[in-house]
Write a protein that holds these residues in place. Sequence first.
Motif, mmCIF file in Angstrom:
data_model
loop_
_atom_site.group_PDB
_atom_site.id
_atom_site.type_symbol
_atom_site.label_atom_id
_atom_site.label_comp_id
_atom_site.label_asym_id
_atom_site.label_seq_id
_atom_site.Cartn_x
_atom_site.Cartn_y
_atom_site.Cartn_z
ATOM 1 N N SER A 1 0.915 -1.211 0.003
ATOM 2 C CA SER A 1 -0.015 -0.105 -0.035
ATOM 3 C C SER A 1 0.806 1.074 0.106
ATOM 4 O O SER A 1 0.670 2.228 -0.596
ATOM 5 C CB SER A 1 -0.828 -0.012 1.024
ATOM 6 O OG SER A 1 -1.780 1.017 1.161
ATOM 7 N N ILE B 1 2.472 1.620 -3.400
ATOM 8 C CA ILE B 1 1.390 2.298 -4.319
ATOM 9 C C ILE B 1 1.298 3.798 -4.175
ATOM 10 O O ILE B 1 1.331 4.678 -5.116
ATOM 11 C CB ILE B 1 0.236 1.635 -4.191
ATOM 12 C CG1 ILE B 1 0.413 0.327 -4.742
ATOM 13 C CG2 ILE B 1 -0.827 2.297 -5.400
ATOM 14 C CD1 ILE B 1 -0.914 -0.756 -4.423
ATOM 15 N N GLN B 2 1.262 4.219 -2.957
ATOM 16 C CA GLN B 2 1.198 5.631 -2.407
ATOM 17 C C GLN B 2 2.415 6.248 -3.109
ATOM 18 O O GLN B 2 2.329 7.457 -3.573
ATOM 19 C CB GLN B 2 1.065 5.793 -1.149
ATOM 20 C CG GLN B 2 0.625 7.228 -0.755
ATOM 21 C CD GLN B 2 0.705 7.455 0.778
ATOM 22 O OE1 GLN B 2 1.275 6.720 1.547
ATOM 23 N NE2 GLN B 2 0.246 8.653 1.229
ATOM 24 N N TRP B 3 3.551 5.630 -2.824
ATOM 25 C CA TRP B 3 4.891 6.388 -3.251
ATOM 26 C C TRP B 3 4.865 6.434 -4.922
ATOM 27 O O TRP B 3 5.250 7.611 -5.341
ATOM 28 C CB TRP B 3 5.953 5.500 -2.619
ATOM 29 C CG TRP B 3 7.121 6.245 -2.919
ATOM 30 C CD1 TRP B 3 7.821 7.129 -2.308
ATOM 31 C CD2 TRP B 3 8.446 5.570 -3.815
ATOM 32 N NE1 TRP B 3 9.229 7.559 -2.613
ATOM 33 C CE2 TRP B 3 9.442 6.372 -3.747
ATOM 34 C CE3 TRP B 3 8.384 4.684 -4.854
ATOM 35 C CZ2 TRP B 3 10.664 6.361 -4.648
ATOM 36 C CZ3 TRP B 3 9.622 4.609 -5.566
ATOM 37 C CH2 TRP B 3 10.868 5.522 -5.427
ATOM 38 N N GLU B 4 4.164 5.541 -5.487
ATOM 39 C CA GLU B 4 4.496 5.628 -7.007
ATOM 40 C C GLU B 4 3.483 6.588 -7.400
ATOM 41 O O GLU B 4 3.717 7.461 -8.273
ATOM 42 C CB GLU B 4 4.092 4.271 -7.567
ATOM 43 C CG GLU B 4 4.858 2.801 -7.374
ATOM 44 C CD GLU B 4 5.996 2.978 -8.571
ATOM 45 O OE1 GLU B 4 6.136 3.803 -9.045
ATOM 46 O OE2 GLU B 4 6.633 2.003 -8.365
ATOM 47 N N VAL C 1 7.429 -1.070 8.842
ATOM 48 C CA VAL C 1 8.513 -1.849 9.893
ATOM 49 C C VAL C 1 7.842 -1.318 11.370
ATOM 50 O O VAL C 1 7.642 -1.981 12.298
ATOM 51 C CB VAL C 1 9.833 -1.278 9.677
ATOM 52 C CG1 VAL C 1 10.639 -1.901 10.957
ATOM 53 C CG2 VAL C 1 10.479 -1.819 8.470
ATOM 54 N N PHE D 1 10.189 -9.148 3.631
ATOM 55 C CA PHE D 1 11.129 -8.799 2.644
ATOM 56 C C PHE D 1 11.139 -9.779 1.571
ATOM 57 O O PHE D 1 11.045 -9.594 0.398
ATOM 58 C CB PHE D 1 12.568 -8.451 3.323
ATOM 59 C CG PHE D 1 13.546 -7.904 2.189
ATOM 60 C CD1 PHE D 1 13.354 -6.722 1.770
ATOM 61 C CD2 PHE D 1 14.154 -8.976 1.714
ATOM 62 C CE1 PHE D 1 14.631 -6.319 0.769
ATOM 63 C CE2 PHE D 1 15.364 -8.522 0.844
ATOM 64 C CZ PHE D 1 15.348 -7.374 0.353
ATOM 65 N N TYR E 1 6.546 -1.673 -3.538
ATOM 66 C CA TYR E 1 6.680 -1.777 -2.034
ATOM 67 C C TYR E 1 7.510 -0.922 -1.100
ATOM 68 O O TYR E 1 8.371 -0.375 -1.991
ATOM 69 C CB TYR E 1 6.749 -3.296 -1.640
ATOM 70 C CG TYR E 1 8.099 -3.708 -1.635
ATOM 71 C CD1 TYR E 1 9.014 -3.811 -0.690
ATOM 72 C CD2 TYR E 1 8.620 -4.297 -2.984
ATOM 73 C CE1 TYR E 1 10.492 -3.944 -1.064
ATOM 74 C CE2 TYR E 1 9.853 -5.053 -3.180
ATOM 75 C CZ TYR E 1 10.767 -4.837 -2.204
ATOM 76 O OH TYR E 1 12.153 -5.159 -2.290
ATOM 77 N N ARG E 2 7.320 -0.656 -0.139
ATOM 78 C CA ARG E 2 7.982 0.292 0.683
ATOM 79 C C ARG E 2 8.156 -0.100 2.089
ATOM 80 O O ARG E 2 6.968 -0.076 2.793
ATOM 81 C CB ARG E 2 7.485 1.662 0.548
ATOM 82 C CG ARG E 2 8.420 2.754 1.029
ATOM 83 C CD ARG E 2 8.034 4.005 0.819
ATOM 84 N NE ARG E 2 9.150 5.146 0.821
ATOM 85 C CZ ARG E 2 8.948 6.103 1.096
ATOM 86 N NH1 ARG E 2 7.811 6.842 0.764
ATOM 87 N NH2 ARG E 2 9.931 6.972 1.001
ATOM 88 N N LEU E 3 8.989 -0.848 2.652
ATOM 89 C CA LEU E 3 9.190 -1.537 3.791
ATOM 90 C C LEU E 3 9.681 -0.486 4.945
ATOM 91 O O LEU E 3 8.883 -0.525 6.181
ATOM 92 C CB LEU E 3 10.114 -2.528 4.062
ATOM 93 C CG LEU E 3 9.632 -3.912 3.807
ATOM 94 C CD1 LEU E 3 10.952 -4.900 3.709
ATOM 95 C CD2 LEU E 3 8.552 -4.471 4.769
ATOM 96 N N ALA E 4 10.237 0.737 4.642
ATOM 97 C CA ALA E 4 10.390 1.645 5.785
ATOM 98 C C ALA E 4 10.006 2.919 5.511
ATOM 99 O O ALA E 4 9.929 3.247 4.280
ATOM 100 C CB ALA E 4 12.095 1.578 5.838
#
Lengths: 116, 381
Positions: free
Chosen positions: B43, B46-49, B349, B313, B342-345
């Motif tokens: 999520s 997608i927001q970052w894209e 996290v 990850f 995806y963006r984990l950090a």
Amino acid sequence: MKRKNNSTRILLGSLAIMSIFVSVLLVADQRRMQAHRHAAGSFQRLVGGLGFGSATDWSRCAHSFDPRVSCECFYDAGPLPGGANFCPYQTSSVLFTARQASLLTATESEEHAADL
Amino acid sequence: MRPIFEIALTGVAAVTMHPLRSFVTVFCLCSVLVPYAVGIAISQGIQWEAQLSIDHGADLYVSGLQFGKQAPIPLSAVAEVEAIEGVTSVVPRVVGGVLLGKEQVSAVLVGLPADSGTHELIVGSEFARRLELKVGAFIPPFYTSDRGERISKVVGIFHADAPFWQSNLIFTTLDAANHIFDQTQLVTDLLVDCRSGYGPHVRERILRDVQVTNADDNQRLRLRVVTREDMQALLPRGLLHREGLFNLHYVLLAVASILVVLVTSGLGLAERSREIGILKATGWQTDEVPLRSFSESLVIALTGALLAVLLAFVWLRFINGWWIAGVFISDAGASPTFTIPYRLAPTPVILTVVLSIVITMTGSLYSAWRAAIATPSSVMR
């Protein structure tokens, strides 16, 4: 007693190693994101900014693909309660609803009315 | 300070005293936390894209409106918009849907001005895979046009690592797009860039002054102007709404997992109560028992959270968000053929660690406190 101390040390050591490993992994992931930012920026500049929602396919819900190029959702069952959310292509992630995007249009109509 | 540390260490030792129980508790935690971390990471990706799409897009998007629906806009509007003070560039664009191949594979066709006389196409990775297209391939006419049909040539394929909206995209020149849609002098939108601070002024002038008529019946078209700020405003509102639905389901799952942790950690069981009773009988104070339980739970929570981030990850990077991506991106299916963003950090996290601690602590501290305030004789019965 000594054996217990050892197993406690091993557990705490494993936890510390895992923390370091996760930190390194997150830093590497941040670097990957920076590299991807460049590629994604090139793509967006090429197409003039396209794509915003959760759909990859225009044909079924253009609005979920990008509200800039289509202000309507084909699956919007508006008069029904919550009908704007019936569209299966909005999925459960992202980022707008049909009603929110139609607000943009409504604002413009009000401005037109005010001008007239 | 040292006695507190010593008590905390006994809590850590308690984890190793019951390895199977600790393992099952961590396993239960991971089974809840890993899908959560993966979902939130997708999520956020997608927001970052979407944010990049806004940042690298135009300042204003101008299109026509007829009966409340989006309508094409004549190319003559370009000169009118360009004349407005503060406008630095106006680029006409065609965006539309096409169907290709025997299976009628749908794609988004985008045309922008470029110097090219032939029908050269750059196609999306998923589209190329489905139609088995390679660079240099020729596509027979897939449209009918009054100006005749042409063979198109694939001159490039978008890389799968590009934003996922490329997957079903066909990119070509404005002329080719107009030819394919059998239109002349019409575009779907104008991409307007303005000098800094001129956005609201230009938007107002476009809505007030630009006169556009429908090519068919010469009726006046209303204009729709979407600004960068409008799109920016959609991001957080939508995120709260949609990601909120995902979180809501996870709140229910978290409640269930608290009960699971309560059982697997054994802190709600008579055996653990007897253990606490023995500790109290040997001189432990009431407030020392929850401290021991706190450190035990903290170690389990951190182990579970760190393992969950590692597994998330692996799920995202090596199996490309298999199964869960379809929850967030329509058409991704169970096994996406394009790279899932995806963006984990930092958010996923942080949320994973917080959720892990909340689940474990809620499942263990209360029962430990209940056992600690009882008399040793009653809990050892």
